[in-house]
Design an enzyme around this catalytic site. Structure first.
Site, PDB file in Angstrom:
ATOM      1  N   ASN A   9       0.870  -1.183   0.000  1.00 50.35           N
ATOM      2  CA  ASN A   9       0.000   0.000   0.000  1.00 50.35           C
ATOM      3  C   ASN A   9       0.901   1.226   0.000  1.00 50.35           C
ATOM      4  O   ASN A   9       1.469   1.580   1.027  1.00 50.35           O
ATOM      5  CB  ASN A   9      -0.898  -0.010   1.244  1.00 50.35           C
ATOM      6  CG  ASN A   9      -1.718   1.273   1.346  1.00 50.35           C
ATOM      7  OD1 ASN A   9      -1.823   2.035   0.381  1.00 50.35           O
ATOM      8  ND2 ASN A   9      -2.294   1.511   2.526  1.00 50.35           N
ATOM      9  N   LYS A  11       0.037   4.254  -0.425  1.00 53.30           N
ATOM     10  CA  LYS A  11      -0.657   5.461   0.069  1.00 53.30           C
ATOM     11  C   LYS A  11      -0.428   6.622  -0.911  1.00 53.30           C
ATOM     12  O   LYS A  11      -0.297   6.400  -2.110  1.00 53.30           O
ATOM     13  CB  LYS A  11      -0.202   5.812   1.488  1.00 53.30           C
ATOM     14  CG  LYS A  11      -0.174   4.598   2.412  1.00 53.30           C
ATOM     15  CD  LYS A  11       0.022   4.963   3.833  1.00 53.30           C
ATOM     16  CE  LYS A  11       0.334   3.713   4.648  1.00 53.30           C
ATOM     17  NZ  LYS A  11       0.031   3.856   6.044  1.00 53.30           N
ATOM     18  N   HIS A  92      -9.660   0.856   4.975  1.00 57.68           N
ATOM     19  CA  HIS A  92      -8.381   1.207   5.600  1.00 57.68           C
ATOM     20  C   HIS A  92      -8.621   2.233   6.706  1.00 57.68           C
ATOM     21  O   HIS A  92      -9.450   3.134   6.554  1.00 57.68           O
ATOM     22  CB  HIS A  92      -7.411   1.767   4.550  1.00 57.68           C
ATOM     23  CG  HIS A  92      -6.009   1.840   5.050  1.00 57.68           C
ATOM     24  ND1 HIS A  92      -5.582   2.838   5.900  1.00 57.68           N
ATOM     25  CD2 HIS A  92      -4.946   1.024   4.853  1.00 57.68           C
ATOM     26  CE1 HIS A  92      -4.301   2.634   6.188  1.00 57.68           C
ATOM     27  NE2 HIS A  92      -3.889   1.546   5.563  1.00 57.68           N
ATOM     28  N   GLU A  94      -7.047   4.749   7.641  1.00 60.53           N
ATOM     29  CA  GLU A  94      -6.870   6.164   7.259  1.00 60.53           C
ATOM     30  C   GLU A  94      -8.119   6.690   6.564  1.00 60.53           C
ATOM     31  O   GLU A  94      -8.467   7.867   6.712  1.00 60.53           O
ATOM     32  CB  GLU A  94      -5.622   6.313   6.368  1.00 60.53           C
ATOM     33  CG  GLU A  94      -4.349   6.121   7.189  1.00 60.53           C
ATOM     34  CD  GLU A  94      -3.135   5.619   6.405  1.00 60.53           C
ATOM     35  OE1 GLU A  94      -3.167   5.630   5.163  1.00 60.53           O
ATOM     36  OE2 GLU A  94      -2.168   5.180   7.059  1.00 60.53           O
ATOM     37  N   GLU A 164      -5.284  -4.878  10.620  1.00 60.95           N
ATOM     38  CA  GLU A 164      -4.305  -3.811  10.779  1.00 60.95           C
ATOM     39  C   GLU A 164      -4.596  -3.027  12.054  1.00 60.95           C
ATOM     40  O   GLU A 164      -5.419  -2.093  12.041  1.00 60.95           O
ATOM     41  CB  GLU A 164      -4.383  -2.849   9.584  1.00 60.95           C
ATOM     42  CG  GLU A 164      -4.099  -3.490   8.257  1.00 60.95           C
ATOM     43  CD  GLU A 164      -3.586  -2.474   7.247  1.00 60.95           C
ATOM     44  OE1 GLU A 164      -2.467  -2.648   6.770  1.00 60.95           O
ATOM     45  OE2 GLU A 164      -4.287  -1.474   6.976  1.00 60.95           O
ATOM     46  N   GLY A 170       2.154   2.650  10.497  1.00 58.13           N
ATOM     47  CA  GLY A 170       3.063   3.780  10.307  1.00 58.13           C
ATOM     48  C   GLY A 170       3.719   4.271  11.586  1.00 58.13           C
ATOM     49  O   GLY A 170       4.317   5.345  11.603  1.00 58.13           O
ATOM     50  N   SER A 210       3.323  -1.698  10.334  1.00 57.20           N
ATOM     51  CA  SER A 210       4.780  -1.668  10.534  1.00 57.20           C
ATOM     52  C   SER A 210       5.433  -3.033  10.316  1.00 57.20           C
ATOM     53  O   SER A 210       6.405  -3.384  11.005  1.00 57.20           O
ATOM     54  CB  SER A 210       5.125  -1.109  11.918  1.00 57.20           C
ATOM     55  OG  SER A 210       4.653   0.224  12.037  1.00 57.20           O
TER      56      SER A 210
HETATM   57  C1  PEP Z   1      -0.883   0.307   5.818  1.00 57.95           C
HETATM   58  O1  PEP Z   1      -1.025   1.507   5.626  1.00 57.95           O
HETATM   59  O2  PEP Z   1      -1.730  -0.494   5.390  1.00 57.95           O
HETATM   60  C2  PEP Z   1       0.293  -0.137   6.577  1.00 57.95           C
HETATM   61  C3  PEP Z   1       0.332  -1.357   7.009  1.00 57.95           C
HETATM   62  O3  PEP Z   1       1.278   0.803   6.760  1.00 57.95           O
HETATM   63  P1  PEP Z   1       2.717   0.571   7.483  1.00 57.95           P
HETATM   64  O4  PEP Z   1       3.261  -0.736   6.983  1.00 57.95           O
HETATM   65  O5  PEP Z   1       3.528   1.739   7.055  1.00 57.95           O
HETATM   66  O6  PEP Z   1       2.441   0.529   8.945  1.00 57.95           O
END
Ligand code: PEP
Length: 247
Positions: A9, A11, A92, A94, A164, A170, A210
């Site tokens: 992803n 973003k 997601h 976000e 997630e 992040g 992460s």
């Molecule tokens: C994501 O945005 O789906 C995600 C897992 O981000 P990150 O790996 O940067 O935590």
């Protein structure tokens, strides 16, 4: 048989040029045969990446629930499909947080994604305070049942679920493998209650938050973790490959 999946992803990152370079480099590398690569670039770049994506599948980052109409700035699932996407992210954290996406909107989006022949990668997960208050299982169960449990068996069979935890996205904080396995096992049992064992045993469950080259091996060794949805660590082809080699 569940597939192993590593999904990127990006973003709101990368340019047309860096996205192109990513695939040029990835195409020189030896990707493991038994791992599916899925990449979600900014929607704008989907079409231009189609000829260079190699064996990777493209994924939209978002779509509207309507097929077309007066929704300035939005993109429909039909348009994503037309641009070469096979998957679309939905739910997601976000989007839930910054764009206030409601459960009824997410439900409608999942239906639009499926109706247009794409596979939804449905994201769910609890916030830090929800975990602290020990409500994380209820939160995730409610998200999944509100947003997905209107689907028929055959529709649900096309959904990939990404767990997630919001506190891990992040932030550099990752769920431990025990935490990931515990939640993935729970999600599979929630699916089993509703759709039965065949579908529950087959649904692909990805971990996101992460996940990187250092912790992927540990996370992917969990029985109910079928791969990862990777943000920050997915934009470098070498680290994306290394994560895919971590099963
Ligand atoms: C994501 O945005 O789906 C995600 C897992 O981000 P990150 O790996 O940067 O935590």
């Amino acid at each position: 048989m569940r597939r192993k999946i590593v999904a990127a992803n990006w973003k709101m990152n990368m340019t047309g040029e860096t996205a192109h370079n990513f695939f040029s480099q990835l195409n020189q590398m030896t990707w493991p045969d038994d791992v599916d690569a899925i990449v979600a670039p900014p929607n704008l770049y989907l079409q231009g990446l189609h000829s260079i994506k190699g064996n990777a599948k493209l994924c939209g980052q978002n779509c509207h629930s309507e097929q077309s109409g007066a929704y300035t700035g939005e993109v429909s699932a039909a348009m994503l499909s037309d641009a070469g996407a096979s998957y679309c992210l939905v739910g997601h954290s976000e989007r839930r947080k910054y764009f206030l996406e409601s459960s009824s909107f997410l439900k409608a989006k999942v239906t639009a994604i499926l109706d247009n022949g794409l596979f939804p990668i449905y994201c769910c997960g609890e916030t830090e305070s929800e975990r602290r208050n020990d409500t994380h299982f209820d939160v995730v169960k409610n998200q999944i049942s509100n947003d997905l449990f209107g689907l028929s068996n055959s529709e649900f069979g096309k959904v990939i679920i990404a767990y997630e935890p919001v506190w891990a996205i992040g932030t550099g904080l990752t769920a431990t493998s025990d935490q990931a396995q515990e939640m993935h096992y729970f999600i599979r049992s929630v699916v089993r209650e509703k759709y039965g064992s065949d579908i529950a045993d087959d649904v692909c469950l990805l971990y996101g938050g992460s996940c990187n080259t250092t912790n992927a091996k540990d996370l992917f060794s969990c029985k109910d973790v079928d791969g990862g949805l990777i943000g920050g660590a997915s934009m470098d082809p070498q680290s994306f490959l290394q994560i895919a080699q971590s099963f």
